[in-house]
Design a protein around this motif. Structure first.
Motif, PDB file in Angstrom:
ATOM      1  N   PHE A 142       8.644   3.744  -3.057  1.00 50.55           N
ATOM      2  CA  PHE A 142       9.251   3.881  -1.728  1.00 50.55           C
ATOM      3  C   PHE A 142       8.254   4.491  -0.744  1.00 50.55           C
ATOM      4  CE2 PHE A 142      11.512   6.390   1.461  1.00 50.55           C
ATOM      5  CZ  PHE A 142      12.330   5.416   2.020  1.00 50.55           C
ATOM      6  N   ASP A 143       7.549   5.524  -1.173  1.00 45.96           N
ATOM      7  CA  ASP A 143       6.591   6.202  -0.296  1.00 45.96           C
ATOM      8  C   ASP A 143       5.412   5.316   0.090  1.00 45.96           C
ATOM      9  OD1 ASP A 143       8.118   8.497  -0.334  1.00 45.96           O
ATOM     10  OD2 ASP A 143       6.910   9.483  -1.899  1.00 45.96           O
ATOM     11  N   ASN A 144       5.113   4.325  -0.735  1.00 46.40           N
ATOM     12  CA  ASN A 144       3.928   3.489  -0.510  1.00 46.40           C
ATOM     13  C   ASN A 144       4.227   2.109   0.039  1.00 46.40           C
ATOM     14  OD1 ASN A 144       2.034   5.429  -1.409  1.00 46.40           O
ATOM     15  ND2 ASN A 144       2.598   4.982  -3.516  1.00 46.40           N
ATOM     16  N   THR A 145       5.434   1.874   0.512  1.00 48.51           N
ATOM     17  CA  THR A 145       5.751   0.558   1.050  1.00 48.51           C
ATOM     18  C   THR A 145       6.085   0.650   2.531  1.00 48.51           C
ATOM     19  OG1 THR A 145       6.999  -1.472   0.678  1.00 48.51           O
ATOM     20  CG2 THR A 145       8.235   0.572   0.512  1.00 48.51           C
ATOM     21  N   THR A 146       5.801  -0.432   3.228  1.00 54.34           N
ATOM     22  CA  THR A 146       6.158  -0.517   4.649  1.00 54.34           C
ATOM     23  C   THR A 146       7.130  -1.669   4.900  1.00 54.34           C
ATOM     24  OG1 THR A 146       4.197  -1.875   5.075  1.00 54.34           O
ATOM     25  CG2 THR A 146       3.991   0.511   5.434  1.00 54.34           C
ATOM     26  N   ASP A 147       7.336  -2.499   3.906  1.00 56.99           N
ATOM     27  CA  ASP A 147       8.239  -3.645   4.015  1.00 56.99           C
ATOM     28  C   ASP A 147       9.692  -3.169   3.940  1.00 56.99           C
ATOM     29  OD1 ASP A 147       8.926  -6.490   3.961  1.00 56.99           O
ATOM     30  OD2 ASP A 147       9.482  -6.106   1.861  1.00 56.99           O
ATOM     31  N   ARG A 148      10.483  -3.532   4.927  1.00 54.23           N
ATOM     32  CA  ARG A 148      11.872  -3.064   4.981  1.00 54.23           C
ATOM     33  C   ARG A 148      12.704  -3.525   3.784  1.00 54.23           C
ATOM     34  NH1 ARG A 148      13.683  -0.422   9.273  1.00 54.23           N
ATOM     35  NH2 ARG A 148      12.495  -0.504  11.209  1.00 54.23           N
ATOM     36  N   ASP A 149      12.514  -4.765   3.367  1.00 61.53           N
ATOM     37  CA  ASP A 149      13.283  -5.263   2.221  1.00 61.53           C
ATOM     38  C   ASP A 149      12.910  -4.504   0.941  1.00 61.53           C
ATOM     39  OD1 ASP A 149      14.655  -7.141   3.723  1.00 61.53           O
ATOM     40  OD2 ASP A 149      13.159  -8.711   3.363  1.00 61.53           O
ATOM     41  N   MET A 150      11.633  -4.188   0.794  1.00 61.43           N
ATOM     42  CA  MET A 150      11.192  -3.428  -0.379  1.00 61.43           C
ATOM     43  C   MET A 150      11.729  -2.002  -0.318  1.00 61.43           C
ATOM     44  SD  MET A 150       9.741  -3.980  -3.075  1.00 61.43           S
ATOM     45  CE  MET A 150       9.086  -3.138  -4.458  1.00 61.43           C
ATOM     46  N   MET A 151      11.791  -1.426   0.881  1.00 59.76           N
ATOM     47  CA  MET A 151      12.374  -0.088   1.034  1.00 59.76           C
ATOM     48  C   MET A 151      13.829  -0.089   0.594  1.00 59.76           C
ATOM     49  SD  MET A 151      11.004   1.381   4.607  1.00 59.76           S
ATOM     50  CE  MET A 151       9.303   1.718   4.918  1.00 59.76           C
TER      51      MET A 151
END
Length: 69
Positions: free
Chosen positions: A34-43
Motif C-alpha cells: 500500500f505504501d509503495n503504490t500510486t495506482d488507485r485500483d491497487m490501493m
C-alpha cells in the motif's frame, strides 16, 4: 492429561501461534505494498486485503485466548 494429549495440545497451541505470526507477516507485506503504490485500483486492493487480514488476525487472537478455556 496424558503425555500424548499434552504433546498434542502443545502442538496445536504452537500451530495457532504460528498462524498469528504468518498473518502478521502478511499484514506487514500488505502495508508495504500500500505504501509503495500510486495506482488507485491497487490501493483499493491493498485496503481490502489489509481489512481481510485484520479480521483473520482478530479471529486468530480469539482462538489463542480461548484455547486454554
Amino acid at each position: 492429561m496424558t503425555k500424548k494429549e499434552e504433546k498434542r495440545r502443545n502442538a496445536e497451541y504452537q500451530r495457532r501461534l504460528s498462524e498469528m505470526q504468518d498473518i502478521r507477516e502478511q499484514l506487514r507485506c500488505a502495508y508495504t505494498a500500500f505504501d509503495n503504490t500510486t495506482d488507485r485500483d491497487m490501493m483499493d486492493a491493498c485496503i481490502f486485503e489489509i481489512n481481510a487480514l485484520k479480521a483473520r488476525y482478530n479471529s486468530a487472537v480469539i482462538n489463542v485466548k480461548n484455547f486454554f478455556q
